[in-house]
Design an enzyme around this catalytic site. Structure first.
Site, PDB file in Angstrom:
ATOM      1  N   ASP A  23      61.303  22.901  17.946  1.00  0.00           N
ATOM      2  CA  ASP A  23      59.884  22.736  17.556  1.00  0.00           C
ATOM      3  C   ASP A  23      59.015  23.997  17.698  1.00  0.00           C
ATOM      4  O   ASP A  23      57.853  23.903  18.146  1.00  0.00           O
ATOM      5  CB  ASP A  23      59.249  21.580  18.351  1.00  0.00           C
ATOM      6  CG  ASP A  23      59.962  20.259  18.127  1.00  0.00           C
ATOM      7  OD1 ASP A  23      60.908  20.209  17.326  1.00  0.00           O
ATOM      8  OD2 ASP A  23      59.580  19.259  18.777  1.00  0.00           O
ATOM      9  N   LYS A 128      62.648  15.813  13.006  1.00  0.00           N
ATOM     10  CA  LYS A 128      62.879  14.707  13.951  1.00  0.00           C
ATOM     11  C   LYS A 128      61.580  13.931  14.167  1.00  0.00           C
ATOM     12  O   LYS A 128      60.538  14.518  14.443  1.00  0.00           O
ATOM     13  CB  LYS A 128      63.439  15.244  15.272  1.00  0.00           C
ATOM     14  CG  LYS A 128      62.547  16.241  15.993  1.00  0.00           C
ATOM     15  CD  LYS A 128      63.262  16.732  17.233  1.00  0.00           C
ATOM     16  CE  LYS A 128      62.408  17.566  18.139  1.00  0.00           C
ATOM     17  NZ  LYS A 128      61.152  17.004  18.594  1.00  0.00           N
ATOM     18  N   CYS A 161      59.881  17.820  24.428  1.00  0.00           N
ATOM     19  CA  CYS A 161      60.959  17.780  23.427  1.00  0.00           C
ATOM     20  C   CYS A 161      62.210  18.548  23.845  1.00  0.00           C
ATOM     21  O   CYS A 161      63.326  18.173  23.474  1.00  0.00           O
ATOM     22  CB  CYS A 161      60.444  18.268  22.088  1.00  0.00           C
ATOM     23  SG  CYS A 161      59.304  17.070  21.356  1.00  0.00           S
TER      24      CYS A 161
HETATM   25  C1  C5J Z   1      57.169  18.733  21.761  1.00  0.00           C
HETATM   26  C2  C5J Z   1      55.262  17.334  22.211  1.00  0.00           C
HETATM   27  N1  C5J Z   1      57.728  19.431  20.785  1.00  0.00           N
HETATM   28  N2  C5J Z   1      54.970  17.940  23.349  1.00  0.00           N
HETATM   29  N3  C5J Z   1      56.264  17.767  21.406  1.00  0.00           N
HETATM   30  O1  C5J Z   1      57.408  18.986  22.926  1.00  0.00           O
HETATM   31  O2  C5J Z   1      54.616  16.373  21.849  1.00  0.00           O
END
Ligand code: C5J
Length: 221
Positions: A23, A128, A161
């Protein structure tokens, strides 16, 4: 190959190992995206971009497989349960129009991976809908087809994540290592705790190491 890691040396075969960057999207790292809608200081995350870029380039040069993930929902939000959408910022929710397009929606400017780490041809890009990279993505099957048994993780955020994906991978039998300076949280204490808990109890979720230890293993340090 071997990486000097905690809680002990991590051994891997380059042909059976993938670098998984979680991400690294504008929505989390740049102002105006999902991360900022939740009240976070997104500049904290930007600090890991140089080390992550160096690592990515060294891994590519060595011929290793790269996987990028994006937290991304379909435009009709059919893959975003109300339980997820209804939490967070009530005035700017997932799917609402923000300064970089609709928040966390596929194809929107804010949902893209940042320019410095943009995927190149031949790399796997996984959209995802959940926090974990293995939920509703087919990632496990893609990795199994390629004979991948070991995963090196970086990305954001460490305790959400990244940690969720590592735990999912660990339960599926992968040997996982977290690159400590290629991951970050909006909350430094949460990052520190996540790193500790991953490698505690003899590596209950996996290993951790600085990216320099991987670069040393690749002979590019
Ligand atoms: C991720 C989130 N990518 N913190 N998403 O960690 O909502």
């Amino acid at each position: 190959m071997q990486i000097e890691a905690q809680p002990f040396t991590y051994e891997f075969d380059l042909a059976k190992t993938a670098l998984v960057l979680i991400d690294m999207q504008r929505d989390f790292i740049e102002p105006g995206g999902f991360g900022e809608t939740l009240g976070n200081d997104v500049s904290l995350l930007e600090a890991i971009v140089p080390a992550t870029k160096t690592t990515l380039e060294a891994w590519r040069a060595a011929g290793g497989l790269v996987v990028h993930t994006r937290e991304a929902h379909k435009p009709d939000l059919s893959d975003c349960p109300p339980a997820k959408r209804n939490r967070g910022n009530p005035t700017l929710r997932i799917g609402d129009a923000g300064p970089m397009g609709r928040i966390l929606v596929m194809g929107e400017p804010g949902n893209q991976i940042i320019e410095a780490l943009a995927p190149v041809e031949g790399e796997i890009v996984v959209d995802k809908p959940g926090k974990g990279a293995f939920y509703a993505t087919g990632l496990h099957e893609m990795l199994k087809r390629r004979g991948i048994t070991h995963l090196l993780f970086g990305g954001v955020t460490t305790e959400v994540c990244v940690q969720t994906s590592m735990r999912e991978a660990n339960d599926r039998g992968y040997d996982c290592l977290l690159l400590e300076d290629c991951t970050e949280s909006y909350f430094p204490a949460f990052k520190a705790a996540a790193v500790e808990m991953i490698r505690a109890q003899g590596g209950i979720v996996g290993w951790t190491a600085p990216s320099a230890a991987l670069l040393a293993a690749l002979g590019t340090h």
